[in-house]
Design a protein around this motif. Structure first.
Motif, PDB file in Angstrom:
ATOM      1  N   UNK A 290       0.838  -1.216   0.000  1.00  0.00           N
ATOM      2  CA  UNK A 290       0.000   0.000   0.000  1.00  0.00           C
ATOM      3  C   UNK A 290       0.867   1.258   0.000  1.00  0.00           C
ATOM      4  N   UNK A 291       1.916   1.249   0.808  1.00  0.00           N
ATOM      5  CA  UNK A 291       2.795   2.420   0.875  1.00  0.00           C
ATOM      6  C   UNK A 291       3.497   2.599  -0.473  1.00  0.00           C
ATOM      7  N   UNK A 292       3.885   1.479  -1.052  1.00  0.00           N
ATOM      8  CA  UNK A 292       4.595   1.572  -2.326  1.00  0.00           C
ATOM      9  C   UNK A 292       3.667   2.136  -3.417  1.00  0.00           C
ATOM     10  N   UNK A 293       2.386   1.730  -3.434  1.00  0.00           N
ATOM     11  CA  UNK A 293       1.430   2.300  -4.401  1.00  0.00           C
ATOM     12  C   UNK A 293       1.242   3.800  -4.171  1.00  0.00           C
ATOM     13  N   UNK A 294       1.184   4.155  -2.886  1.00  0.00           N
ATOM     14  CA  UNK A 294       0.975   5.567  -2.531  1.00  0.00           C
ATOM     15  C   UNK A 294       2.187   6.413  -2.979  1.00  0.00           C
ATOM     16  N   UNK A 295       3.384   5.841  -2.834  1.00  0.00           N
ATOM     17  CA  UNK A 295       4.595   6.579  -3.237  1.00  0.00           C
ATOM     18  C   UNK A 295       4.744   6.630  -4.760  1.00  0.00           C
ATOM     19  N   UNK A 296       4.271   5.568  -5.397  1.00  0.00           N
ATOM     20  CA  UNK A 296       4.501   5.431  -6.828  1.00  0.00           C
ATOM     21  C   UNK A 296       3.370   6.105  -7.609  1.00  0.00           C
ATOM     22  N   UNK A 297       3.203   7.405  -7.406  1.00  0.00           N
ATOM     23  CA  UNK A 297       2.062   8.096  -8.019  1.00  0.00           C
ATOM     24  C   UNK A 297       2.522   9.144  -9.023  1.00  0.00           C
ATOM     25  N   UNK A 298       3.763   8.985  -9.507  1.00  0.00           N
ATOM     26  CA  UNK A 298       4.288   9.946 -10.475  1.00  0.00           C
ATOM     27  C   UNK A 298       4.439  11.344  -9.883  1.00  0.00           C
ATOM     28  N   UNK A 299       4.614  11.434  -8.585  1.00  0.00           N
ATOM     29  CA  UNK A 299       4.779  12.709  -7.866  1.00  0.00           C
ATOM     30  C   UNK A 299       3.584  13.642  -8.085  1.00  0.00           C
ATOM     31  N   UNK A 300       2.418  13.044  -8.252  1.00  0.00           N
ATOM     32  CA  UNK A 300       1.213  13.806  -8.583  1.00  0.00           C
ATOM     33  C   UNK A 300       0.977  14.971  -7.607  1.00  0.00           C
ATOM     34  N   UNK A 301       0.947  14.649  -6.305  1.00  0.00           N
ATOM     35  CA  UNK A 301       0.638  15.678  -5.304  1.00  0.00           C
ATOM     36  C   UNK A 301       1.689  16.782  -5.277  1.00  0.00           C
ATOM     37  N   UNK A 302       2.948  16.393  -5.404  1.00  0.00           N
ATOM     38  CA  UNK A 302       4.014  17.398  -5.387  1.00  0.00           C
ATOM     39  C   UNK A 302       3.916  18.302  -6.624  1.00  0.00           C
ATOM     40  N   UNK A 303       3.581  17.698  -7.776  1.00  0.00           N
ATOM     41  CA  UNK A 303       3.481  18.492  -9.003  1.00  0.00           C
ATOM     42  C   UNK A 303       2.294  19.442  -8.940  1.00  0.00           C
ATOM     43  N   UNK A 304       1.188  18.997  -8.346  1.00  0.00           N
ATOM     44  CA  UNK A 304       0.025  19.889  -8.213  1.00  0.00           C
ATOM     45  C   UNK A 304       0.435  21.082  -7.355  1.00  0.00           C
ATOM     46  N   UNK A 305       1.182  20.791  -6.300  1.00  0.00           N
ATOM     47  CA  UNK A 305       1.544  21.853  -5.359  1.00  0.00           C
ATOM     48  C   UNK A 305       2.630  22.787  -5.912  1.00  0.00           C
ATOM     49  N   UNK A 306       3.677  22.188  -6.524  1.00  0.00           N
ATOM     50  CA  UNK A 306       4.825  22.997  -6.938  1.00  0.00           C
ATOM     51  C   UNK A 306       4.730  23.481  -8.378  1.00  0.00           C
ATOM     52  N   UNK A 307       3.925  22.822  -9.175  1.00  0.00           N
ATOM     53  CA  UNK A 307       3.802  23.196 -10.588  1.00  0.00           C
ATOM     54  C   UNK A 307       4.391  22.124 -11.490  1.00  0.00           C
ATOM     55  N   UNK A 308       3.668  21.864 -12.584  1.00  0.00           N
ATOM     56  CA  UNK A 308       4.079  20.866 -13.585  1.00  0.00           C
ATOM     57  C   UNK A 308       5.052  21.581 -14.523  1.00  0.00           C
ATOM     58  N   UNK A 309       6.235  20.983 -14.750  1.00  0.00           N
ATOM     59  CA  UNK A 309       7.229  21.742 -15.537  1.00  0.00           C
ATOM     60  C   UNK A 309       7.267  21.313 -17.009  1.00  0.00           C
ATOM     61  N   UNK A 310       7.270  22.318 -17.861  1.00  0.00           N
ATOM     62  CA  UNK A 310       7.311  22.093 -19.309  1.00  0.00           C
ATOM     63  C   UNK A 310       8.520  22.841 -19.861  1.00  0.00           C
ATOM     64  N   UNK A 311       9.371  22.145 -20.618  1.00  0.00           N
ATOM     65  CA  UNK A 311      10.543  22.815 -21.223  1.00  0.00           C
ATOM     66  C   UNK A 311      10.322  22.934 -22.727  1.00  0.00           C
ATOM     67  N   UNK A 312      10.566  24.137 -23.258  1.00  0.00           N
ATOM     68  CA  UNK A 312      10.466  24.354 -24.705  1.00  0.00           C
ATOM     69  C   UNK A 312      11.859  24.177 -25.293  1.00  0.00           C
ATOM     70  N   UNK A 313      12.005  23.207 -26.180  1.00  0.00           N
ATOM     71  CA  UNK A 313      13.315  22.986 -26.803  1.00  0.00           C
ATOM     72  C   UNK A 313      13.179  22.977 -28.322  1.00  0.00           C
TER      73      UNK A 313
END
Ligand SMILES: Nc1nc2c(ncn2[C@@H]2O[C@H](COP(=O)(O)OP(=O)(O)OP(=O)(O)O)[C@@H](O)[C@H]2O)c(=O)[nH]1
Length: 437
Positions: free
Chosen positions: A200-223
């Motif tokens: 259960x903990x591993x599923x909770x951790x393995x969420x693609x950093x969803x919560x952190x990205x919502x909070x800090x911002x999803x990063x997009x690089x233009x190349x």
């Protein structure tokens, strides 16, 4: 229980229609007598005149609400004074409060800290509250609200109590190992429960950093290659001239970031130096930073000019497909093979491009369907907890040692919610809060 009663302006910047001054601590009743002439009835908005405690001068009039502890935000007696939001009105009341013995101005986050110390909220709920105040997007608001209401607390406290229970059974087995009436197989059940918890903990951790990205911002690089139109696209998205645009290839040298909202989410978009072979030392450094930005980004947008299409360079081919979007730029000059094409000159294609970005971000971040951890601190504690649980299920280890690993696993969760041993963390956490919160 704190000796000092604290006060601060808890509503936003002045002037404002209404200003709320909050007072919390043992001297609330005395303060109400001095400023209002009496203690208002509990939890009822009461029309009041606010007067200076020594001169009796009328300072303002408005509403007062008294919340007797422990059923208040801080768990202490709390008084809220709602007056006019003029700078001088607020200043007069704050000065009057400061003149009362036993009262002092609250420090940043001090009301929340008292709420934590009086067990009104745990650390994850307080972090949620701090995020709620800082929330700029719908996604952030939703996540912060559910965290402040205790979704993470419930999850982590549930896990911690499972661990405590498992440990109690193991300890019982250790204590009564020599007696006949304790079945030796109790521990088998315990360890299979611990294994479930690890998953259960591993599923909770393995969420693609969803919560952190919502909070800090999803990063997009233009190349893209030089002159592909990266800076023009950044400016079009920002709707202002953030980056310099010239016909000269290699104009952008350093990375330039903007924050914006796309759909429900906060997004950080980075413009980068055009990728090419060059002997120019500054440009080479810029290109190095561009490649780094691409590697750290949650999504890389590769800009291929319609009049001079460019393939993704070898050093970026390791980027997984779902993290890459190729678009054709300068659509007004030539036909492109790309599915999404934009022209910043005629501003066409930008809506389709933004919709595609929104779809991809939504797919990755979701709509807050399940509880997501939102800070590095959470991830760290959960990883540590999981490591201890993994050690505890090693059957070759001594049972006493395995029980000790369980204890440590529970303590990591206790630290996460603030139930144990967090004194060193508190200053850092509460410094994020504003005065009055
Ligand atoms: N016709 C046309 N020209 C464009 C478009 N977008 C950008 N340009 C022009 O292309 C040139 C380069 O644009 P930039 O936005 O600076 O390109 P860049 O990719 O940031 O360039 P570097 O800084 O060299 O990496 C400028 O003269 C822009 O006006 C477009 O959609 N159509």
């Amino acid at each position: 229980m704190h000796e000092k009663t604290i006060f601060a302006l808890s509503s936003g910047s002045l002037p404002s229609g209404v200003a709320i001054i909050r007072v919390s601590g043992p001297a609330v009743a005395d303060t109400a007598e001095k400023i209002l002439g009496c203690l208002p009835p509990p939890r009822k908005a009461t029309f009041s005149r606010f007067r200076h405690p020594s001169t009796g001068d009328l300072l303002d009039e408005g509403l007062s609400i008294y919340f007797p502890g422990p059923n208040s935000f801080t768990g202490e007696d709390v008084l809220e004074l709602q007056g006019h939001g003029g700078k001088a009105s607020v200043e007069a009341i704050l000065t009057a409060l400061a003149s009362i013995e036993g009262l002092r101005v609250a420090e940043a986050g001090e009301f929340s800290r008292r709420a934590f110390e009086n067990n009104r909220m745990d650390l994850t709920e307080l972090e949620g509250l701090s995020d709620l105040i800082a929330a700029q997007t719908e996604g952030q608001r939703r996540q912060a609200l559910s965290q402040s209401q205790g979704v993470l607390r419930a999850l982590y406290e549930g896990w911690r109590s499972d661990i405590i229970q498992a440990r109690a059974l193991i300890e019982a087995e250790l204590d009564f190992a020599d007696e006949d009436d304790v079945p030796g197989s109790v521990s088998d059940q315990v360890w299979s429960g611990v294994l479930t918890l690890i998953n259960q903990i591993s599923d909770h951790l393995d969420d693609g950093r969803r919560g952190e990205l919502i909070r800090e911002g999803f990063s997009i690089a233009l190349l893209g290659p030089p002159n592909a139109g990266k800076s023009s696209l950044l400016n079009a998205l920002a709707r202002r001239d953030v980056a310099i645009v010239t016909p000269q290839a290699g104009t952008t040298r350093d990375t330039i970031e903007i924050s914006m909202r796309i759909g429900e989410h906060l997004v950080v978009i980075t413009d980068t130096a055009g990728l090419r072979q060059t002997d120019d030392e500054i440009e080479r450094e810029g290109i190095k930073r561009a490649v780094q930005a691409a590697r750290h980004a949650d999504l890389v947008v590769w800009l291929s000019p319609s009049d001079a299409p460019a393939d993704l360079p070898v050093k970026l081919r390791e980027i997984p497909n779902e993290q890459l979007l190729t678009i054709g730029t300068k659509a007004d000059l030539a036909t492109s093979q790309c599915e999404i094409v934009v022209s910043t000159v005629y501003t066409n294609g930008l809506d389709v491009f933004l919709r595609e970005l929104e779809d991809r971000i939504d797919k990755r971040l979701g709509h807050g369907e399940s509880a997501a951890l939102s800070r590095q601190r959470h991830r760290f504690a959960l990883n540590e907890c999981s490591n201890c649980l993994r050690l505890s299920i090693q059957s070759k280890l001594d049972l006493e040692l395995r029980s000790e690993h369980l204890r440590q696993a529970g303590d990591h969760l206790g630290r996460l919610t603030g139930r144990i041993d967090v004194e060193d963390l508190l200053d850092v956490i509460f410094s994020e809060f504003c005065v009055g919160k």
